[in-house]
Design an enzyme around this catalytic site. Structure first.
Site, PDB file in Angstrom:
ATOM      1  N   ARG A 214      22.011 -78.315 -29.319  1.00  0.00           N
ATOM      2  CA  ARG A 214      22.836 -78.398 -30.539  1.00  0.00           C
ATOM      3  C   ARG A 214      23.158 -76.990 -31.042  1.00  0.00           C
ATOM      4  NH1 ARG A 214      20.014 -83.827 -31.750  1.00  0.00           N
ATOM      5  NH2 ARG A 214      18.145 -82.816 -32.504  1.00  0.00           N
ATOM      6  N   PHE A 230      27.931 -90.801 -27.887  1.00  0.00           N
ATOM      7  CA  PHE A 230      26.529 -91.204 -28.086  1.00  0.00           C
ATOM      8  C   PHE A 230      25.931 -90.334 -29.198  1.00  0.00           C
ATOM      9  CE2 PHE A 230      27.727 -91.531 -23.589  1.00  0.00           C
ATOM     10  CZ  PHE A 230      27.528 -92.881 -23.341  1.00  0.00           C
ATOM     11  N   ASP A 303      25.936 -87.448 -24.245  1.00  0.00           N
ATOM     12  CA  ASP A 303      24.459 -87.512 -24.282  1.00  0.00           C
ATOM     13  C   ASP A 303      24.010 -88.970 -24.281  1.00  0.00           C
ATOM     14  OD1 ASP A 303      21.775 -86.929 -24.551  1.00  0.00           O
ATOM     15  OD2 ASP A 303      21.875 -86.696 -26.729  1.00  0.00           O
ATOM     16  N   CYS A 343      18.989 -88.041 -19.548  1.00  0.00           N
ATOM     17  CA  CYS A 343      17.562 -88.075 -19.891  1.00  0.00           C
ATOM     18  C   CYS A 343      16.818 -89.089 -19.023  1.00  0.00           C
ATOM     19  CB  CYS A 343      17.364 -88.355 -21.382  1.00  0.00           C
ATOM     20  SG  CYS A 343      18.097 -89.872 -21.944  1.00  0.00           S
TER      21      CYS A 343
HETATM   22  N1  SAH Z   1      22.963 -87.145 -29.082  1.00  0.00           N
HETATM   23  C1  SAH Z   1      22.071 -87.823 -29.995  1.00  0.00           C
HETATM   24  C2  SAH Z   1      21.087 -88.721 -29.298  1.00  0.00           C
HETATM   25  C3  SAH Z   1      21.692 -89.797 -28.434  1.00  0.00           C
HETATM   26  S1  SAH Z   1      20.625 -91.122 -28.095  1.00  0.00           S
HETATM   27  C4  SAH Z   1      21.375 -86.806 -30.872  1.00  0.00           C
HETATM   28  O1  SAH Z   1      21.548 -85.605 -30.661  1.00  0.00           O
HETATM   29  O2  SAH Z   1      20.651 -87.208 -31.786  1.00  0.00           O
HETATM   30  C5  SAH Z   1      21.686 -92.258 -27.343  1.00  0.00           C
HETATM   31  C6  SAH Z   1      22.627 -92.978 -28.278  1.00  0.00           C
HETATM   32  O3  SAH Z   1      23.529 -93.725 -27.471  1.00  0.00           O
HETATM   33  C7  SAH Z   1      22.019 -93.972 -29.229  1.00  0.00           C
HETATM   34  O4  SAH Z   1      22.382 -93.644 -30.546  1.00  0.00           O
HETATM   35  C8  SAH Z   1      22.612 -95.345 -28.842  1.00  0.00           C
HETATM   36  O5  SAH Z   1      22.910 -96.159 -29.974  1.00  0.00           O
HETATM   37  C9  SAH Z   1      23.871 -94.931 -28.170  1.00  0.00           C
HETATM   38  N2  SAH Z   1      24.436 -95.815 -27.143  1.00  0.00           N
HETATM   39  C10 SAH Z   1      23.791 -96.476 -26.156  1.00  0.00           C
HETATM   40  N3  SAH Z   1      24.682 -97.094 -25.341  1.00  0.00           N
HETATM   41  C11 SAH Z   1      25.922 -96.810 -25.825  1.00  0.00           C
HETATM   42  C12 SAH Z   1      27.261 -97.125 -25.410  1.00  0.00           C
HETATM   43  N4  SAH Z   1      27.489 -97.866 -24.319  1.00  0.00           N
HETATM   44  N5  SAH Z   1      28.281 -96.645 -26.135  1.00  0.00           N
HETATM   45  C13 SAH Z   1      28.054 -95.901 -27.244  1.00  0.00           C
HETATM   46  N6  SAH Z   1      26.820 -95.556 -27.674  1.00  0.00           N
HETATM   47  C14 SAH Z   1      25.770 -95.999 -26.962  1.00  0.00           C
END
Ligand code: SAH
Length: 399
Positions: A214, A230, A303, A343
């Site tokens: 970040r 995400f 992500d 991850c």
């Molecule tokens: N980048 C974020 C963490 C991401 S965790 C940070 O820095 O805090 C992964 C995220 O993906 C979660 O919030 C989950 O709700 C979302 N997610 C999972 N599958 C998804 C999809 N198909 N489309 C959109 N979001 C999704």
């Protein structure tokens, strides 16, 4: 004073990887399973010749039969042991200046020589996850040690991961096991404020493993159109938006509560959420539509959650990463910056680079690798156990 626990003997030559620092013994490496020991009970591991090799805890239900706690025959697994391990973990986290960053992973399982335990610190609150039967048995000692060594005002136990079933453990509701744990905690990370919901947020409430990425995103984001896929509660989005008033940020997540929390986090940092784009959507569908409409961003962050948890799902996961990165590139203007992450433990850095290559070839776009990352200093990787590293992140420039 010498200490003794029930013994488990290894098959011949099976002590080598342990001697190299690995902390797992698979059930197949044992001469015979230890008898009369309940899940999580302590054992002394002996070589096939009967010599002490290490001490750990045993679980008859799992492929990883024993996880190592110490290699010192004189070290009992008691309050002093737990306290010294916690103290050692706390010492590493002194790299954080509390006025800048007061949220970090305090204990990262094997990476901090406490296999099966995760503890995240959010200001004065600790959120603890116990993944193994062995750590369950040490729970009271750990809670005491954590309180003493950190001065935390409360500890929330989040034993709600389904993975506990593999260990023969119950999946529990979150519970405060020490002090008071509020519904929300305000933290700051590199000076950016976030509201964390430790009770209901995903995992422990906040993804601390992306802090350094970040921070790194800032230099690419200023005044740009940034797409954060995400986005969860807006981690990358906020770092980008705070670089300048001219920066446009679009945050996409499938979770309504996550997007709502992201909007609140914008407000918490003095930004008007209505001035930014937030979409509750499936990222794949969103990107397809954006690509069809010819939308272009200067910077894109991908992500996703772990697409593969096990080897058997690895191939499908690689396909999903390929599709995601291909779509991501399609909405990136020539010369745009892509941050792509995985991850999934079973997907390595080489795999992710391979995914990028295939996506790049498909559009004949040259890709310049700029920076690669893992999960940062508060998620140390045990050198002898590369499998304890799960996060890979690549910044690149797509021509
Ligand atoms: N980048 C974020 C963490 C991401 S965790 C940070 O820095 O805090 C992964 C995220 O993906 C979660 O919030 C989950 O709700 C979302 N997610 C999972 N599958 C998804 C999809 N198909 N489309 C959109 N979001 C999704």
């Amino acid at each position: 004073m010498s200490v003794n626990y029930p013994s488990a003997s290894l098959k011949p030559y099976k002590e080598e990887s342990l001697a190299n620092g690995h902390a797992w013994i698979f059930s197949g490496a044992l001469q015979q399973p230890p008898r009369w020991i309940e899940a999580g009970g302590l054992v002394d591991v002996k070589s096939s010749k009967g010599q002490f090799v290490a001490r750990g805890y045993y679980n008859p239900h799992t492929d990883i039969a024993i996880r190592i706690l110490t290699r010192d025959p004189e070290e009992a697994i008691d309050a002093d042991f737990v306290r010294s391990r916690v103290r050692n973990a706390v010492a590493l986290r002194r790299v954080f200046q509390p006025e800048q960053t007061n949220a970090y992973r305090l204990i990262h399982s094997e990476g901090d020589a406490l296999p099966g335990l995760v503890v995240d610190r959010f200001a004065d609150i600790l959120v603890m996850q116990i993944h193994t039967a062995g750590i369950e048995r040490l729970r009271p000692l750990l809670i005491d040690a954590l309180l003493q060594e950190t001065g935390a005002s409360g500890i929330l136990l989040r034993n709600d991961s389904m993975a506990r079933r593999r260990e023969g453990l119950d999946v529990e509701e979150p519970v405060a096991v020490a002090g008071e744990v509020p519904e929300h905690i305000t933290i700051h990370e590199n000076g950016v404020q976030f509201l964390v919901d430790p009770w209901q947020g995903q995992k422990t409430g906040f993804f601390l493993d992306q802090r350094d990425k970040r921070e790194s995103l800032r230099k690419y984001a200023q005044g740009q159109h940034v797409l954060n896929c995400f986005s969860y509660t807006g981690g990358f989005s906020l770092y980008a938006a705070l670089t300048s008033k001219e920066t446009h940020v679009t945050s996409v997540d499938i979770s309504g509560p996550a997007i709502e929390a992201a909007r609140k986090n914008f407000a918490l940092n003095g930004l008007n959420p209505d001035a930014y784009a937030f979409r509750i959507a499936d990222v794949f569908a969103y990107l397809e539509e954006a690509a069809n409409q010819g939308e272009q961003f200067d910077v894109a962050v991908l992500d996703p959650p772990a697409f593969a948890k096990t080897q058997s799902t690895r191939n499908n996961a690689l396909k999903a990463y390929r599709r995601l990165n291909t779509l991501g590139m399609q909405v990136l203007r020539p010369g745009g910056i892509l941050l792509t992450c995985s991850c999934s433990g079973v997907v390595g850095m080489d795999d992710l680079l391979g995914v990028l290559s295939l996506s790049a070839q498909r559009f004949q776009r040259p890709v310049q690798l700029l920076e690669t990352y893992t999960h940062g200093v508060d998620h140390p990787i045990n050198l002898a156990m590369p499998e304890t590293g799960y996060l890979k992140a690549i910044f690149c420039r797509v021509g």
